[in-house]
Design a protein around this motif. Sequence first.
Motif, short mmCIF file in Angstrom:
data_model
loop_
_atom_site.label_atom_id
_atom_site.label_comp_id
_atom_site.label_asym_id
_atom_site.label_seq_id
_atom_site.Cartn_x
_atom_site.Cartn_y
_atom_site.Cartn_z
N ARG A 9 37.68 54.74 28.38
CA ARG A 9 36.71 54.29 29.37
C ARG A 9 36.30 52.84 29.15
N ALA A 10 36.12 52.45 27.88
CA ALA A 10 35.68 51.08 27.60
C ALA A 10 36.68 50.06 28.14
N GLN A 11 37.97 50.36 28.02
CA GLN A 11 38.99 49.46 28.56
C GLN A 11 38.91 49.40 30.08
N ARG A 12 38.73 50.57 30.71
CA ARG A 12 38.62 50.59 32.19
C ARG A 12 37.41 49.81 32.66
N VAL A 13 36.27 49.99 31.96
CA VAL A 13 35.05 49.26 32.32
C VAL A 13 35.29 47.76 32.21
N ALA A 14 35.98 47.34 31.16
CA ALA A 14 36.22 45.92 30.94
C ALA A 14 37.08 45.31 32.06
N VAL A 15 38.13 46.04 32.46
CA VAL A 15 39.02 45.51 33.50
C VAL A 15 38.31 45.44 34.85
N ILE A 16 37.58 46.50 35.20
CA ILE A 16 36.86 46.51 36.48
C ILE A 16 35.79 45.42 36.47
N ARG A 17 35.14 45.24 35.35
CA ARG A 17 34.13 44.20 35.28
C ARG A 17 34.75 42.82 35.47
N TRP A 18 35.92 42.60 34.85
CA TRP A 18 36.60 41.31 35.01
C TRP A 18 36.99 41.09 36.46
N LEU A 19 37.54 42.12 37.13
CA LEU A 19 37.92 41.99 38.54
C LEU A 19 36.70 41.64 39.40
N HIS A 20 35.58 42.26 39.08
CA HIS A 20 34.35 42.02 39.85
C HIS A 20 33.85 40.59 39.64
N GLU A 21 33.74 40.17 38.36
CA GLU A 21 33.17 38.87 38.07
C GLU A 21 34.08 37.73 38.52
N ALA A 22 35.40 38.00 38.58
CA ALA A 22 36.34 36.98 39.03
C ALA A 22 36.44 36.91 40.55
N GLY A 23 35.74 37.79 41.24
CA GLY A 23 35.74 37.75 42.69
C GLY A 23 36.91 38.46 43.35
N HIS A 24 37.64 39.31 42.60
CA HIS A 24 38.81 39.98 43.16
C HIS A 24 38.48 41.35 43.76
N THR A 75 42.43 39.69 27.15
CA THR A 75 43.72 39.12 27.50
C THR A 75 44.81 40.18 27.49
N THR A 76 44.77 41.05 26.48
CA THR A 76 45.75 42.14 26.39
C THR A 76 45.60 43.11 27.56
N LEU A 77 44.37 43.40 27.93
CA LEU A 77 44.14 44.32 29.04
C LEU A 77 44.63 43.72 30.36
N ARG A 78 44.42 42.44 30.55
CA ARG A 78 44.91 41.80 31.78
C ARG A 78 46.44 41.87 31.84
N LYS A 79 47.08 41.71 30.68
CA LYS A 79 48.54 41.81 30.64
C LYS A 79 48.98 43.23 31.00
N GLN A 80 48.24 44.23 30.51
CA GLN A 80 48.57 45.62 30.86
C GLN A 80 48.48 45.83 32.36
N LEU A 81 47.39 45.32 32.97
CA LEU A 81 47.21 45.48 34.41
C LEU A 81 48.34 44.78 35.16
N LYS A 82 48.69 43.59 34.73
CA LYS A 82 49.76 42.85 35.40
C LYS A 82 51.08 43.59 35.32
N ASP A 83 51.39 44.17 34.16
CA ASP A 83 52.64 44.92 33.99
C ASP A 83 52.66 46.15 34.89
N HIS A 84 51.54 46.85 35.00
CA HIS A 84 51.50 48.03 35.87
C HIS A 84 51.70 47.64 37.33
N LEU A 85 51.04 46.59 37.78
CA LEU A 85 51.17 46.17 39.17
C LEU A 85 52.59 45.68 39.46
N ARG A 86 53.25 45.16 38.47
CA ARG A 86 54.60 44.62 38.67
C ARG A 86 55.65 45.74 38.74
#
Length: 568
Positions: free
Chosen positions: A499-514, A443-454
């Motif tokens: 790297r572990a954080q990057r792997v987690a975010v990319i994996r979430w994007l993949h599994e969520a279909g994004h 959840t924290t990592l998704r928030k980080q990604l959202k803040d960067h994109l914003r």
Amino acid sequence: MAVAAVSSVSAVAAIIGENEMHITKIANLADQSNDSAFEIFEVRKLGRGTCLLRIEREKSRTPDSLHRELVKSNVAMPTDRRTALEALVSIIEQEPLEQWIYAETVGWREDERAFLLGDRLIGDIAGIRVFPPGGPTPQTRIGFHHRGNLATWRYKVAAASLTFPPWVAALSAAFAAPLLAPCRWPSFRLHLFGGTDLRRMAAVAVAGSAVGFGRRHITQLSQVAVQQVPTIAKLLTDLVVPVAETNADLAGPARGRSMNIADRLLAGATVGDVGLFIPEAFSWRGTLVSAAAEAVHSNGLTEALFITGSEPFTLDLPVSLAVWGQQQVTSASGSTGGKLLRTCDEHSGLAYRRYIKFLIAKYADLPKMAKAFAAEFRAAVTEADRDLLSSPVMVGFERLYAGGAMAIAARVVPWKQGELSTTLIACLRASHAHANRHTTTLTTLRKQLKDHLRHIDLVGKHDRNEFGPEQGVGLCRWERGERVFTIHGKSFRDWFANRAQRVAVIRWLHEAGHLRMGERKYRPSPTSTEWAERSVRWPDGRAHRSYVFRDPFCFHRSTAAAVSRRAG
């Protein structure tokens, strides 16, 4: 191709020429690594003794082609070609005495009745001789130890391991490796960190001694070049692989490199991995016991969050005496660790032979037995530790317990199941505490990604100014009402701490279909993000490695369908 000289096999031989030189068909050979077939002949060469000659089967079917191959190899032949061809006809018609197989990997055979451990076949395959990958004289080979006696190993290694819980966990990981195939479990790593080099090395050596790995093997495995990993992986299937970052007793430090080897093996576990550093896809199945001063994930997201029991994972286990309390200081002192290291080298490679024989006899029942052991372990958790049952690392320790309990059932170790469960619950508690301290939630990592994109400046694709990653981190465009991001690979990676954080975010994007991968074929990796990068042409006219994904924070009508397809 000539291979090692061997004693003559009793077979029909063709006596050729006045010097009584002979050629004998020894075996049919199938090389499973490339689906090729050969005939093996015992021949006598000019000016030399007998040796084995391997000839492609299609070239050994007619006298003319066989004659050409024999001449090329300087085999003693009659000078008269017609005489030689007539003699070769009878040789070709002879049935070979043996059937040989060069296995694609070591480990379990397909019929489940045998297990290839190095160059030794445990079990029975009637009428077939099985060799490790590459045959009896491969360029890359691992010669396992077979030293001492099992009774001494049980007392001085297995029993002594009970004095320090991480040593029991390491040995249990060794016995869990052959269970992966019959139980359809993923590969995993037990990583020992902290404490002294000697204590960590003792844990690695204990695991290796069950199979036949000595300190020399651990040194070599820890220093393998990354390009050799696909080859080495074939020689380590269904085994525990011990690697250590550095140790005073090793022949030189291997800091950093050994952890890279472990990462690459785990990346190839069951799914294969095509990365920038390995030119070929490869697969591997087994357990890893690694040791280093630092945890695999000392900061940020740990893979333990994602232990579902269906894909490779890592368990971090601290070795520091500060974790285990004063009670362990005497029993796990450096002198005990040093004695254990010496004993592991003197009595090595005996336990697995008995253990594998037991597994072969029980093969059909292994999944049921392992499931029962897992339930037994969970039942042993006391009310005071009930929070451990929901720990993300719980499933990993269930697998460790199954390995140790199976070794008890095979009478390979002198432990009692109560001792094993108590010891591994202590390890589970330590691993769980470490994961809690060093885990950043998704959840924290998704928030980080959202803040960067914003907050970043993204250039629309309609802007025709020539620019590349130096001028902007990425592009955005609208496609059928959906916003699609193209973010430069390095810039995206810099958004996250490790790297572990990057792997987690990319994996979430993949599994969520994004994630957008285009038409490129790919295999998701559990330890890297390289597979998700695409070569995308930017407005500067050059192709740059980038991640392409839809805006994950807006609802997309196609997202539900994509996730549904993936689940199905």
